[in-house]
Write a protein that holds these residues in place. Structure first.
Motif, mmCIF file in Angstrom:
data_model
loop_
_atom_site.group_PDB
_atom_site.id
_atom_site.type_symbol
_atom_site.label_atom_id
_atom_site.label_comp_id
_atom_site.label_asym_id
_atom_site.label_seq_id
_atom_site.Cartn_x
_atom_site.Cartn_y
_atom_site.Cartn_z
ATOM 1 N N UNK A 58 0.832 -1.217 0.000
ATOM 2 C CA UNK A 58 0.000 0.000 0.000
ATOM 3 C C UNK A 58 0.855 1.250 0.000
ATOM 4 N N UNK A 59 0.237 2.364 -0.397
ATOM 5 C CA UNK A 59 0.946 3.646 -0.463
ATOM 6 C C UNK A 59 0.994 4.251 0.930
ATOM 7 N N UNK A 88 5.180 8.266 0.498
ATOM 8 C CA UNK A 88 4.968 8.064 -0.929
ATOM 9 C C UNK A 88 3.826 8.925 -1.463
ATOM 10 N N UNK A 89 2.783 9.083 -0.670
ATOM 11 C CA UNK A 89 1.666 9.915 -1.087
ATOM 12 C C UNK A 89 2.104 11.372 -1.257
ATOM 13 N N UNK A 90 2.939 11.851 -0.329
ATOM 14 C CA UNK A 90 3.455 13.222 -0.441
ATOM 15 C C UNK A 90 4.313 13.386 -1.697
ATOM 16 N N UNK A 91 5.169 12.392 -1.957
ATOM 17 C CA UNK A 91 6.032 12.463 -3.134
ATOM 18 C C UNK A 91 5.212 12.425 -4.418
ATOM 19 N N UNK A 92 4.156 11.590 -4.436
ATOM 20 C CA UNK A 92 3.310 11.507 -5.635
ATOM 21 C C UNK A 92 2.596 12.832 -5.869
ATOM 22 N N UNK A 98 -5.563 3.600 -5.384
ATOM 23 C CA UNK A 98 -4.287 2.988 -5.762
ATOM 24 C C UNK A 98 -3.697 2.256 -4.564
ATOM 25 N N UNK A 99 -3.259 1.036 -4.794
ATOM 26 C CA UNK A 99 -2.623 0.237 -3.751
ATOM 27 C C UNK A 99 -1.116 0.153 -3.925
#
Length: 776
Positions: A2-3, A7-11, A68-69
């Motif tokens: 999972x994110x 990773x969510x911040x970077x995306x 998104x996973x």
């Protein structure tokens, strides 16, 4: 997996970088066309071609809903947004350029963030590129196999081929950096448009003069050259002309095997992916970053031949030519590996010619058609044993003159410069200018195309004093003409007269950034071993292009730029093997020409010629006296001897530019008469060089204010013809009514008023006789 939060911040940062990217000049949002899906009602065929449509707002919505996973799923959807646009839209369109730029930004921003996993190098399996590539492979597999020949027959080289559709050249349809086919596959032979806004002055007059400039090459001069060449049009690659059509898969395997086993491994040492500036195989990702669109190497070609990947001989021929182009740009001119690559290229041309050689493959002339090259070749009229190679004029015997020749993607015309195979030193190809294109009428070579060229010598092919200085990439005009078959042609190059080389670079299609560019300032007489400065470039080029403004115009620099000066190539630490050498020059009195003396007796001039020469000299002196001498401050600090003349002498050349309309705000406001106290200041050179320039006018693209929005009057709704028709129709209607006024003009038709209720009752009573009944 999972994110997570990191990773969510970077995306989110990557998505913001994509949506916030703007163009360099217009400050236009690049992502504007990719925010929403394509309208299915207006573009139904889009959804038939693209298997998985994607948009940026859709990706952002899925992120907000935590759909998104895996971070790589986000990258795949973002990647599909731009791959879909590249597949559906034409290469070179604005949306295709924006998609290419955003695709590069996505890959760059994603790799810069350590919290995100490494993205895959290839396109996702669901992309339109791979889906349609699989369909094409299935169709090719279902097609009947090409019958193979047991014995290779002599190949017939086509000299002219009609343009056809682009040919698939890649195993992976979406190589790293771009999903578009190579530009060379669909390129057409470039035309030569006229450029009337630049006066090239190649007529029968000497080159014009300019004010003095510093003869030394400095960092600012290099920046001026880079700034101009950065904005010039790029070469689109090989055109779809002149390719062979008569190679079966077995013959392809024999050709590749012969090249790979021929002595040297210089071609095998060229990497599959290499960063080579201004290579036509490159695709721009960012304004300053290019990537190789198609990984290419000899081993890759061998594997594709074994897999029978090439469905046509043209596809195989084009890819081998692209490989040799890449190898030529990879190695330095004059080095041994560069020469080995040219030998292999000439061997390849021989193997695909109408009369290919038979194994074992060996040649004393490195497979070149002529027995000798510049510096060693003898003229035909002076050789007693019939071993001459060159002539002193272009021969028209036993040949049919044609306008152009197509060979291996090149279109060769009159006055083009070429690199040709050198039998003596392959690492230094012959530089020649085309004076005629022909088809041979000789019994042994009937119908075979060729070119008649004038040879230009390199410094190492001349005899000169040790004190002589040469310009970088300087060559010398000679009186040697030679006939070459088309198999000797290696590539197209360009050459400029020094006066124009100082002022700018040739326009397309005469030259593109990345092509070899030479400079010529003098003639070389190899019999007397003397150099003669060229005063009129008109006498050096073919008669057919003299006094034509469209022949090799230039993109001008903001000021003249002097090329670098180099010593004799024989004075370097590393000794070179070349047909030229160093000669001793006797001491000369001050004011005499410091050049090698001729070994033959000078022919006496007639009295009339001497008198005319004296008159011309007097006129030149009078004109020189009328020009004020430059101040000592304008003189260069030091000048380097350049074969008997000073570098400062090149400051006498200038470019005549046609007068242009002054559109400055100063003139628009009324000039000096309207602005009494106004002052005019010119933009400093150190500031101007930071701005882009218009390649047509060399003006700085800088504005003092944003553009003004103007209200435009709406266009007329009807044409004059339709309005005249309405007027005639109305006039006809009025004429039929017959109503006229007192003055004889037609009166307007009156509208009939309906009767009132009382009038209607009275009419009814009269009809029924009730109006006579007395009322009691």
């Amino acid at each position: 997996m999972p994110i997570n939060a990191a990773q969510r911040t970077a995306i989110d940062e990557v998505v913001r970088a994509l949506t916030g990217a703007t163009s360099r000049r217009a400050k236009r949002r690049l992502a504007g066309m990719f925010l929403e899906l394509v309208d299915k009602e207006h573009w139904p065929e889009y959804y038939e071609v693209i298997p998985q449509p994607r948009c940026l707002n859709g990706v952002k919505s899925n992120l907000a809903q935590n759909k998104y996973k895996d971070p790589l799923d986000v990258f795949q959807d973002l990647h599909l947004v731009f791959l879909n646009a590249l597949h559906y839209n034409e290469p070179g369109s604005q949306i295709s350029k924006d998609a290419t730029a955003l695709k590069g930004i996505l890959e760059s921003e994603w790799k810069q963030r350590s919290a995100l996993p490494t993205p895959p190098a290839s396109a996702p399996p669901s992309s339109a590129q791979k889906v349609h590539a699989q369909k094409d492979q299935k169709e090719r597999a279902a097609a009947p196999p090409i019958p193979s020949k047991t014995q290779p027959t002599p190949q017939v080289q086509k000299t002219s081929v009609k343009a056809s559709a682009p040919i698939p050249m890649d195993v992976d349809p979406t190589p790293q950096g771009s999903s578009q086919p190579t530009p060379a596959a669909g390129a057409k032979s470039p035309e030569r448009p006229p450029s009337p806004d630049v006066d090239v002055d190649i007529g029968g007059t000497p080159e014009p003069e300019v004010g003095a400039h510093d003869g030394a090459r400095d960092g600012e001069s290099d920046e001026i050259v880079r700034q101009l060449e950065k904005g010039l049009p790029r070469w689109e690659g090989f055109a779809d002309v002149g390719w062979t059509d008569d190679l079966d898969p077995d013959r392809m395997a024999q050709v590749v095997d012969a090249i790979s086993k021929y002595r040297d491994e210089s071609l095998e040492a060229v990497p599959e992916e290499a960063n080579i500036p201004d290579l036509s195989l490159n695709v721009p990702v960012l304004p300053s970053v290019c990537v190789l669109a198609t990984p290419l190497s000899l081993r890759l070609v061998e594997s594709r031949v074994q897999m029978r990947y090439y469905t046509t001989a043209r596809a195989f021929d084009m890819e081998l030519s692209q490989l040799f182009l890449k190898a030529r740009r990879w190695y330095e001119v004059g080095t041994e590996p560069y020469g080995n690559v040219l030998v292999l290229q000439r061997l390849y041309h021989a193997l695909t010619s109408p009369s290919p050689p038979q194994p074992p493959y060996s040649s004393a002339t490195k497979f070149a058609a002529l027995p000798a090259g510049p510096g060693t070749a003898k003229p035909l009229h002076g050789s007693e044993d019939n071993t001459g190679v060159t002539t002193f004029r272009v021969s028209l015997k036993d040949r049919t003159i044609i306008d152009e020749i197509n060979y291996k993607g090149w279109t060769v015309r009159l006055a083009d410069w070429l690199h040709l195979s050198n039998p003596d030193d392959p690492s230094r190809p012959i530089v020649g200018q085309v004076f005629k294109c022909f088809l041979s009428s000789d019994a042994q070579k009937k119908g075979q195309p060729g070119v008649s060229v004038c040879w230009y010598y390199r410094p190492e092919q001349t005899f000169h004093p040790a004190s002589r200085q040469f310009w970088e990439r300087e060559i010398f005009k000679t009186g040697h003409f030679a006939d070459h078959p088309i198999e000797d042609i290696l590539e197209k190059v360009a050459c400029q007269f020094t006066a124009r080389h100082l002022r700018g670079r040739p326009r397309a299609p005469f030259w593109y950034p990345g092509w070899p560019l030479y400079v010529c300032d003098s003639r070389y007489n190899d019999r007397d071993r003397v150099f003669v400065k060229i005063k009129n470039w008109n006498s050096c080029i073919p008669e057919e292009v003299r006094k034509k403004e469209e022949f090799m115009p230039i993109y001008p620099f903001e000021r003249p730029v002097v090329p670098r000066s180099c010593p004799s190539p024989f004075l370097g630490a590393q000794r070179i093997q070349a047909p030229g050498g160093i000669i001793d020059v006797p001491e000369k009195a001050e004011g005499e020409k410091a050049e090698s003396a001729p070994t033959t007796r000078k022919r006496p001039q007639r009295k009339a010629a001497v008198k005319a020469e004296a008159e011309r000299a007097g006129t030149s002196k009078a004109a020189a006296a009328a020009v004020p001498a430059p101040t000592p401050a304008a003189q260069p600090a030091a000048s380097t001897p350049h074969g008997g003349y000073q570098t400062q002498g090149y400051s006498q050349y200038a470019q005549h530019v046609l007068p242009q309309e002054d559109r400055s705000i100063y003139v628009a406001a009324g000039g000096a008469s309207a602005l009494n106290n106004a002052t005019v200041e010119e933009l400093p050179a150190e500031t101007a060089r930071h701005f882009d320039r218009d390649p047509e006018t060399n003006e700085v693209l800088w504005f003092a204010a944003p553009p003004v929005d103007l209200v435009h009057a709406p266009p007329p709704r009807h044409s004059l013809k339709y309005l005249a028709f309405l007027a005639q129709k109305r006039k006809k209607q009025l004429g039929e009514s017959g109503a006229t006024e007192e003055d004889g003009t037609s009166a307007p038709k009156r509208r009939k008023v309906p009767p009132t209720v009382t009038e209607q009752l009275e009419t009814l009573m009269k009809e029924h006789g009730l109006d006579q009944v007395p009322v009691s």
